[in-house]
Design an enzyme around this catalytic site. Structure first.
Site, PDB file in Angstrom:
ATOM      1  N   SER A  74       0.138   4.243   4.884  1.00 55.91           N
ATOM      2  CA  SER A  74      -1.193   3.620   4.813  1.00 55.91           C
ATOM      3  C   SER A  74      -1.514   2.779   6.043  1.00 55.91           C
ATOM      4  O   SER A  74      -2.660   2.405   6.253  1.00 55.91           O
ATOM      5  CB  SER A  74      -1.313   2.757   3.553  1.00 55.91           C
ATOM      6  OG  SER A  74      -0.390   1.687   3.602  1.00 55.91           O
ATOM      7  N   GLY A  75      -0.508   2.464   6.851  1.00 53.89           N
ATOM      8  CA  GLY A  75      -0.734   1.657   8.049  1.00 53.89           C
ATOM      9  C   GLY A  75      -0.217   0.237   7.947  1.00 53.89           C
ATOM     10  O   GLY A  75      -0.537  -0.605   8.786  1.00 53.89           O
ATOM     11  N   LYS A  76       0.593  -0.049   6.935  1.00 58.40           N
ATOM     12  CA  LYS A  76       1.102  -1.412   6.723  1.00 58.40           C
ATOM     13  C   LYS A  76       1.884  -1.930   7.927  1.00 58.40           C
ATOM     14  O   LYS A  76       1.647  -3.046   8.392  1.00 58.40           O
ATOM     15  CB  LYS A  76       2.016  -1.452   5.485  1.00 58.40           C
ATOM     16  CG  LYS A  76       1.349  -1.091   4.191  1.00 58.40           C
ATOM     17  CD  LYS A  76       2.330  -1.059   3.035  1.00 58.40           C
ATOM     18  CE  LYS A  76       3.455  -0.080   3.200  1.00 58.40           C
ATOM     19  NZ  LYS A  76       3.081   1.333   3.251  1.00 58.40           N
ATOM     20  N   SER A 119       5.950  -1.614  -2.220  1.00 61.51           N
ATOM     21  CA  SER A 119       5.941  -2.487  -3.405  1.00 61.51           C
ATOM     22  C   SER A 119       4.897  -2.065  -4.446  1.00 61.51           C
ATOM     23  O   SER A 119       3.909  -2.746  -4.648  1.00 61.51           O
ATOM     24  CB  SER A 119       5.771  -3.953  -3.002  1.00 61.51           C
ATOM     25  OG  SER A 119       4.786  -4.162  -2.036  1.00 61.51           O
ATOM     26  N   GLY A 151       0.841  -1.194   0.000  1.00 58.58           N
ATOM     27  CA  GLY A 151       0.000   0.000   0.000  1.00 58.58           C
ATOM     28  C   GLY A 151       0.874   1.241   0.000  1.00 58.58           C
ATOM     29  O   GLY A 151       2.098   1.154   0.005  1.00 58.58           O
ATOM     30  N   LEU A 152       0.229   2.363   0.018  1.00 61.38           N
ATOM     31  CA  LEU A 152       0.939   3.636  -0.033  1.00 61.38           C
ATOM     32  C   LEU A 152       1.765   3.874   1.220  1.00 61.38           C
ATOM     33  O   LEU A 152       1.521   3.263   2.258  1.00 61.38           O
ATOM     34  CB  LEU A 152      -0.067   4.775  -0.188  1.00 61.38           C
ATOM     35  CG  LEU A 152      -0.916   4.768  -1.448  1.00 61.38           C
ATOM     36  CD1 LEU A 152      -1.916   5.915  -1.412  1.00 61.38           C
ATOM     37  CD2 LEU A 152      -0.051   4.856  -2.686  1.00 61.38           C
ATOM     38  N   SER A 153       2.698   4.789   1.121  1.00 63.45           N
ATOM     39  CA  SER A 153       3.445   5.229   2.290  1.00 63.45           C
ATOM     40  C   SER A 153       2.455   5.822   3.283  1.00 63.45           C
ATOM     41  O   SER A 153       1.545   6.560   2.899  1.00 63.45           O
ATOM     42  CB  SER A 153       4.474   6.285   1.871  1.00 63.45           C
ATOM     43  OG  SER A 153       5.183   6.741   2.989  1.00 63.45           O
TER      44      SER A 153
END
Length: 179
Positions: A36-38, A106, A32-34
């Site tokens: 985003s909470g990954k 990614s 996911g985006l920078s």
């Protein structure tokens, strides 16, 4: 924060070599985006699976960029190499019997597919952390979106470049707005 995958769902992605009565080995790839909470999700999932008896490890893209991948930049080629190296590390950990939760931007579908191929597609679950761009920009803990707006960072995906969204083998986690 809700569980990303249930224990039963995580067990379904197991390799055939996993013991029948023990925890399975697999790779759950959060993308996911920078901002985003990954990483937050990876650590929450790691804790939840660990409490259920799984041997787990959260493999964070930012941490690898400080060590193993410190020599890489942010061009498309460097990002592909970053993901390739992360997938190799994840595969070694899966081979050792761990549930590996990777959190990495990614942005390219082909790189994530390469990662799935390196880990073993049966033991790979891709999860797209779907957080609105406005929320990611508001969080911006590293100041990346602010730098991109000033023109200092040209490689920020989804801000200036397209982010290639999920493929058929992935799940979507629609993030609630939390900070």
């Amino acid at each position: 924060m809700p569980l990303l995958l249930s224990f039963r769902q995580a067990r379904r992605c197991c390799r055939r070599s996993a013991p029948r009565d023990g925890p399975c080995a697999c790779c759950i790839w959060l993308t996911g985006l920078s901002a985003s909470g990954k990483t937050s999700l990876a650590h929450a999932l790691e804790r939840a699976l660990h409490q259920r008896g799984c041997h787990t490890y959260a493999l964070d893209g930012d941490n690898l960029r400080k060590g193993l991948n410190a020599d890489l930049g942010f061009s498309a080629e460097a990002r592909a190499e970053n993901i390739r190296r992360m997938a190799h590390v994840a595969r070694l950990m899966v081979d050792a019997g761990l549930v590996v939760i990777v959190s990495a931007i990614s942005p390219f579908a082909a790189d994530r597919a390469t990662g799935a191929g390196l880990v073993c597609a049966r033991a790979f679950v891709e999860v797209f952390v779907d957080t609105p761009l406005a929320v990611c920009e508001a969080r911006d803990p590293k100041g990346l979106y602010a730098r991109a707006r000033r023109g200092e960072l040209r490689e920020l995906y989804r801000y200036r470049h397209p982010y290639e969204r999920r493929c058929s083998r992935s799940c979507i986690f629609r993030a609630k707005i939390w900070r």
